[in-house]
Scaffold this active site. Structure first.
Site, PDB file in Angstrom:
ATOM      1  N   GLN A   1       0.810  -1.210   0.000  1.00 15.34           N
ATOM      2  CA  GLN A   1       0.000   0.000   0.000  1.00 15.34           C
ATOM      3  C   GLN A   1       0.849   1.268   0.000  1.00 15.34           C
ATOM      4  O   GLN A   1       0.320   2.361  -0.243  1.00 15.34           O
ATOM      5  CB  GLN A   1      -0.935   0.011   1.214  1.00 15.34           C
TER       6      GLN A   1
ATOM      7  N   HIS B   1      -0.576  -3.603  -9.239  1.00 16.52           N
ATOM      8  CA  HIS B   1      -1.932  -3.093  -9.456  1.00 16.52           C
ATOM      9  C   HIS B   1      -2.383  -2.095  -8.399  1.00 16.52           C
ATOM     10  O   HIS B   1      -3.460  -1.522  -8.506  1.00 16.52           O
ATOM     11  CB  HIS B   1      -2.934  -4.256  -9.551  1.00 16.52           C
TER      12      HIS B   1
ATOM     13  N   CYS C   1     -17.846  -9.505   6.262  1.00 16.99           N
ATOM     14  CA  CYS C   1     -19.115 -10.188   5.962  1.00 16.99           C
ATOM     15  C   CYS C   1     -19.126 -10.777   4.562  1.00 16.99           C
ATOM     16  O   CYS C   1     -19.671 -11.855   4.326  1.00 16.99           O
ATOM     17  CB  CYS C   1     -20.282  -9.213   6.106  1.00 16.99           C
TER      18      CYS C   1
END
Length: 393
Positions: free
Chosen positions: A187, A209, A332
């Site tokens: 990052q 990417h 989730c």
């Protein structure tokens, strides 16, 4: 839908035009296998070596030009492979010293899951706690070091909350104690200044990417003199360090994208920070919304929050309906009922951690995009809270 805003650049980015243009000839014209010995393969082989030199220059590694004997940049399929190779290779290299590893509790899954796997196979892993901003304590790090510590691996900038960790200071501690140090900088590279020498790192992972290069291309920096054993065995590519035919277009595109990012780094950081801060300032005007991550030591394009009484997945889906692509730290979508380990590690209770939102911008975004987010976010939050049985506002 009034507008489309892509604000999930921490997940992946659009390939830049410069990177795409650089790649195209290696799909159609110079498509030879760079390991072949005939003249037709020479152009592909030289392109790989030129790219290696560009990436070395971009992160402050030892200068490299085609034909040089010593390499510090080795090409992989992405950040996950680079992380796995650095960690497992370091353990094999220092196997006679011990089996103790030090990391943080907020690592990317590529590191976290690798270490959890190793912990089940005889390795002793210390997961350092973090404070409410996602920062480790250097004193905790020093206290965790043992005679059998063989590796420290700490993320450079957190992928969820954007906190930039003190890699230079961590590296100095590792070097003083003669411990190998790896950082997952996936990052960070292309978004903040990265210099492997001043950061005192032995190994550094990056992924194309994340900075407008193609998917499926990555690299691992390995400091000269560290004979890291290979993770993958085969034809002996990359000087026998990483077998598998090189992804020539991907490598060329990665180098072009990183070169472009570094050339414009100062201006990009300034522009992104202005957009980020505008979003943060306005989001925090909403009731029961909190910033996650460090208030100042954070990636210039990352704004991350927890929004009480709303599920993160519902928030992301509703924003998408308004034309804004964002992400949630909640797990989730992966089938887990547990929120992000990062959010739990910074001390958030489950019920609040479920309401996470990450907006990540890059140089393709504009201030108009930030304005649109600022306009739509309160509307979306208000709509979802009106439907929430937990909201009493």
């Amino acid at each position: 839908m009034d507008r489309f805003v892509y604000a999930d650049n921490a997940a992946t980015t659009k390939v830049s035009q410069k990177a795409l243009d650089a790649m195209m000839p290696y799909f159609t014209e110079f498509y030879g296998n760079p390991s072949s010995t005939y003249k037709f393969a020479y152009d592909a082989r030289r392109a790989v070596e030129v790219a290696r030199g560009k990436i070395a220059a971009a992160i402050g590694a030892a200068p490299y030009k085609p034909g040089d004997k010593h390499k510090e940049i080795f090409f992989t399929a992405g950040g996950t492979e680079s992380d796995n190779w650095a960690i497992k290779g370091a353990l094999e290299l220092r196997a006679s010293k011990g089996k103790h590893i030090i990391t943080s509790s907020v690592e990317h899954h590529a590191v976290m899951h690798t270490l959890q796997y190793l912990a089940k196979h005889g390795y002793d892993v210390t997961f350092l706690p973090v404070d409410k901003y996602g920062m480790i304590s250097l004193d905790d790090l020093k206290a965790a070091i043992r005679p059998d510590t063989v590796l420290i691996t700490i993320i450079a900038a957190n992928n969820e909350i954007g906190t930039i960790l003190p890699i230079r200071e961590i590296g100095a501690i590792a070097r003083e104690n003669k411990i190998l140090f790896h950082t997952d900088a996936v990052q960070a590279v292309g978004h903040i200044e990265v210099d492997v020498k001043s950061m005192n790192v032995d190994m550094l992972s990056l992924a194309s990417h994340k900075f407008r290069g193609p998917k499926g291309a990555g690299a691992l920096y390995v400091k000269h003199g560290i004979m890291l054993p290979p993770l993958m065995h085969g034809g002996g590519h990359e000087d026998g360090r990483r077998s598998g035919t090189e992804n020539v277009p991907g490598i060329v595109g990665m180098a072009a994208a990183l070169e472009e990012a570094v050339e414009n780094l100062g201006a990009n950081m300034k522009n992104l920070a202005a957009m980020r801060d505008k979003i943060i300032e306005n989001a925090l005007k909403l009731p029961r919304v909190s910033l996650t991550g460090h208030p100042t030591e954070r990636l210039p394009g990352t704004a991350s929050f927890v929004i009480e009484c709303i599920e993160g997945e519902a928030l992301v889906l509703t924003l998408a309906n308004a034309g804004i692509c964002a992400s949630s730290g909640s797990a989730c979508s992966s089938g887990s009922l547990d929120p992000s380990h990062v959010l739990l590690s910074i001390g958030l209770p489950h019920e609040i951690a479920h309401g996470s939102l990450r907006l990540s911008l890059n140089e393709d975004n504009t201030m108009e995009d930030a304005d649109y987010i600022v306009e739509k976010l309160p509307q979306v939050v208000d709509r979802l809270r009106k439907m929430s049985p937990l909201w009493e506002g």
